[in-house]
Scaffold this active site. Structure first.
Site, PDB file in Angstrom:
ATOM      1  N   GLY A  29      32.235  -5.825  44.370  1.00  0.00           N
ATOM      2  CA  GLY A  29      33.001  -5.644  45.599  1.00  0.00           C
ATOM      3  C   GLY A  29      34.486  -5.626  45.314  1.00  0.00           C
ATOM      4  O   GLY A  29      34.936  -5.943  44.200  1.00  0.00           O
TER       5      GLY A  29
ATOM      6  N   LYS B   7      33.807 -13.198  45.377  1.00  0.00           N
ATOM      7  CA  LYS B   7      32.804 -13.207  44.308  1.00  0.00           C
ATOM      8  C   LYS B   7      32.845 -14.517  43.528  1.00  0.00           C
ATOM      9  O   LYS B   7      31.813 -15.164  43.297  1.00  0.00           O
ATOM     10  CB  LYS B   7      33.038 -12.011  43.375  1.00  0.00           C
ATOM     11  CG  LYS B   7      32.903 -10.660  44.072  1.00  0.00           C
ATOM     12  CD  LYS B   7      33.058  -9.521  43.106  1.00  0.00           C
ATOM     13  CE  LYS B   7      34.477  -9.398  42.577  1.00  0.00           C
ATOM     14  NZ  LYS B   7      35.443  -9.053  43.635  1.00  0.00           N
TER      15      LYS B   7
ATOM     16  N   HIS C 263      56.008   7.249  68.643  1.00  0.00           N
ATOM     17  CA  HIS C 263      54.683   6.769  68.232  1.00  0.00           C
ATOM     18  C   HIS C 263      53.983   6.050  69.379  1.00  0.00           C
ATOM     19  O   HIS C 263      52.789   6.270  69.649  1.00  0.00           O
ATOM     20  CB  HIS C 263      54.823   5.798  67.046  1.00  0.00           C
ATOM     21  CG  HIS C 263      55.289   6.421  65.781  1.00  0.00           C
ATOM     22  ND1 HIS C 263      54.714   7.546  65.246  1.00  0.00           N
ATOM     23  CD2 HIS C 263      56.276   6.061  64.915  1.00  0.00           C
ATOM     24  CE1 HIS C 263      55.317   7.857  64.110  1.00  0.00           C
ATOM     25  NE2 HIS C 263      56.284   6.973  63.892  1.00  0.00           N
TER      26      HIS C 263
ATOM     27  N   GLU D  43      60.237   5.060  67.122  1.00  0.00           N
ATOM     28  CA  GLU D  43      59.098   4.191  67.414  1.00  0.00           C
ATOM     29  C   GLU D  43      58.558   4.441  68.825  1.00  0.00           C
ATOM     30  O   GLU D  43      57.355   4.311  69.068  1.00  0.00           O
ATOM     31  CB  GLU D  43      59.483   2.722  67.248  1.00  0.00           C
ATOM     32  CG  GLU D  43      59.927   2.339  65.844  1.00  0.00           C
ATOM     33  CD  GLU D  43      58.874   2.639  64.793  1.00  0.00           C
ATOM     34  OE1 GLU D  43      57.665   2.556  65.122  1.00  0.00           O
ATOM     35  OE2 GLU D  43      59.232   2.956  63.643  1.00  0.00           O
TER      36      GLU D  43
END
Length: 585
Positions: free
Chosen positions: A185, A191, A412, A409
């Site tokens: 992964g 892990k 957006h 901005e």
């Protein structure tokens, strides 16, 4: 100690003494009687004398030298001063030549013994795989209760623990305990934490090593370490062997010419394969390995009978991130007003390690501000710092640049509000962080597992909104939209080449030069014709250009909404999704 070693040392010392003696003998001057020296001195045949202790080196008028020894320098000095001879004096030697030579020999022998003992100790430590040491019952303090967000992998590993505790339950029906478990992964998905949890749950000896610990600069040591590790594990069975970053030794082998480092790595891999075949399942030894590069592992390592189980750890979804947040905030003083669900929604794509770092950064920020507990704004500031960098408080921005950023901005934000299938707005800010002068952030209500064509086209239009706002309001273009253009082009490229969503090119996967997976084995490495590459470029351009024109018309139709968003940003610097809804209505 070997009986030949003292003989060798004595022989070396004896030969060294002879060599030093011969060397000094070659340098010795002829010696004369003291009476002859007095006679030469009285008759004026000497030019110079050099006195060192009771030794005298005399130089005659012809520059010839000889040595003699004086019984009494006190009575000799009046005679020397009365003559016209040059007198040179030197301090007496602290050690006699014999003791000086012996000291040199002892120093040489001591240095040789220290070097020899150090090299033997190092070799012995490497040959006996000193990296993992003796077996012991590991008490990591980590259990499966500390592992969140990966419930499927955790359930699979609980079966492995049951194998170790109750092997007869499975063997009585003819089942065989798996020899190897591969955890694969992305980095930070837990892990190594899962391996520690296995040690805490199984209560069996736990051997842990990194893949790089097997590879040394000395040939054969990696294979020797593998054999020693399994030899020790067999004595302690049932037990677990954990190899982290196994790709360091388990990479694909090749028949091509290899240098010494790769040869050593292949020998280590071969030794690991042999050892995994060499122990019986009745010995109850399970090898757990972790890697984030399973695609480069050798096929012999992954065949049945070696790593029988492959457990994939993926990035957590919103429910997994919420569970991970609860684990990491259990020991953190957080305010009752903190909504962890909102924090989980605002961190799509975060791994478990990144979420732990987010909680830590939020706690540090709250501590620097002198707060008694961590609040919601601390989590948001920590997230902004991780994603965009530190807030640039000392950056001086003139009013024109600040106004341009606000409209960028706002472009957006307006499109994110107006377009269908767009993710809900979280916040928009013009506070500069890192290399960015502003940010528009959207948070999905649910985790995305598949994307529709309309959603991807909306993403392209939202990314182009900042450049469009600059063009519509100021009539000029700036370099501030470079990252937006890069993102829009990347989405359009994947839409055409990977997702097969182009009406012109059809539902085919097309590997294009320069893409990340152009050389992946599952798709092949076929070459595209020049005509096909041209069609791909033209289709990407058509999609981006059409999205640009559509978004332009949408912003023109809602020009007032764009101006209100920009003015609100200039006044407050940051506005959230609820404030955007108020402005829109």
């Amino acid at each position: 100690m070997n009986i030949n070693r003292p003989i060798l040392i004595i022989s070396v010392a004896f030969l060294s003494l002879i060599a030093i003696g011969l060397f000094q003998a070659s340098r010795n001057l002829p010696e004369k009687a003291y009476s002859e020296f007095i006679q030469d001195l009285e008759q004026g045949r000497l030019q110079e004398t050099s006195i060192k202790g009771n030794a005298i080196i005399a130089t005659d008028q012809s520059a010839n030298q000889y040595t003699t020894f004086s019984p009494d320098l006190v009575s000799l000095m009046p005679i020397l001063t009365a003559s016209e001879v040059i007198i040179r004096t030197h301090p007496s030697p602290v050690l006699s030549p014999f003791f000086r030579d012996m000291l040199i020999i002892l120093l040489l022998l001591g240095g040789w013994l220290i070097f020899h003992r150090g090299s033997r100790t190092s070799s012995k430590r490497l040959l006996h795989a000193g990296g993992f040491g003796k077996a012991s019952r590991t008490k990591t303090g980590v259990t499966f209760d500390d592992v969140a967000g990966i419930s499927e992998a955790r359930d699979e590993l609980k079966e492995i623990i049951d194998f170790l505790k109750h092997p007869a339950r499975y063997s009585r029906l003819g089942g065989q305990i798996p020899k190897g478990v591969l955890l694969e992964g992305p980095p930070g998905t837990g892990k190594t934490l899962l391996a520690k949890a296995i040690a805490g749950e199984a209560s069996v000896p736990f051997f842990s090593m990194g893949g790089s610990d097997f590879v040394e600069m000395f040939a054969g040591l990696g294979a020797s370490r593998v054999r020693k590790l399994f030899e020790e594990a067999k004595k302690q069975a049932p037990c677990i062997i954990f190899i982290d970053e196994i790709d360091a030794i388990g990479g694909k082998r090749s028949s091509e010419y290899r240098n010494g480092s790769n040869d050593e790595r292949e020998q280590t891999l071969n030794a690991l394969l042999v050892e995994m075949d060499g122990f019986e399942t009745s010995e109850t030894i399970i090898v757990v390995a972790a890697t984030n590069r399973s695609d480069i592992l050798d096929s012999a390592l992954l065949r049945p009978g070696r790593f029988d189980r492959r457990i994939s750890l993926t990035l957590p979804d919103i429910r997994g991130r919420l569970k991970i947040l609860k684990v990491h905030t259990a020991a953190t003083a957080i305010s009752n007003t903190v909504d962890l669900t909102t924090v989980a929604r605002s961190t799509p794509g975060f791994s478990g390690a990144e979420i732990a770092n987010l909680v830590n950064e939020a706690a540090l920020m709250a501590a620097r501000k002198g707060k008694r507990c961590v609040e919601q704004e601390d989590f948001e500031d920590a997230q902004d710092k991780i994603m965009m960098g530190l807030e640039r408080k000392n950056l001086v921005i003139d009013q024109d640049a600040r106004r341009l950023t606000a409209y960028h901005e706002a472009g957006h934000t307006a499109l994110a509000k107006l377009l269908p299938e767009a993710d809900p707005l979280h916040k928009t800010t013009i506070i500069p962080r890192g290399r960015s002068l502003g940010l528009t952030q959207q948070l999905p209500l649910d985790e995305h597992y598949a994307y529709t064509r309309s959603y991807l086209l909306s993403r392209i239009k939202i990314l182009l909104g900042g450049r469009l706002a600059e063009e519509l309001i100021f009539g000029r273009l700036t370099t501030g939209a470079s990252n937006d253009l890069q993102g829009a082009t990347r989405i359009a490229h994947r839409l055409v080449c990977e997702f097969g969503m182009s009406d012109q090119l059809g539902p085919l996967y097309r590997s294009a030069a320069g893409t990340e997976d152009a050389n992946r084995q599952d798709y092949g490495t076929w070459q595209q014709s020049q005509q096909t590459l041209r069609e791909i470029d033209m289709e990407i351009l058509r999609i981006v250009q059409h999205s640009y024109e559509t978004a332009r018309e949408l912003l023109r139709a809602h020009n007032e909404f764009l101006h209100m968003l920009a003015e609100s940003l200039l006044a407050h610097e940051t506005i959230d999704g609820e404030e955007v809804d108020i402005i829109y209505h």
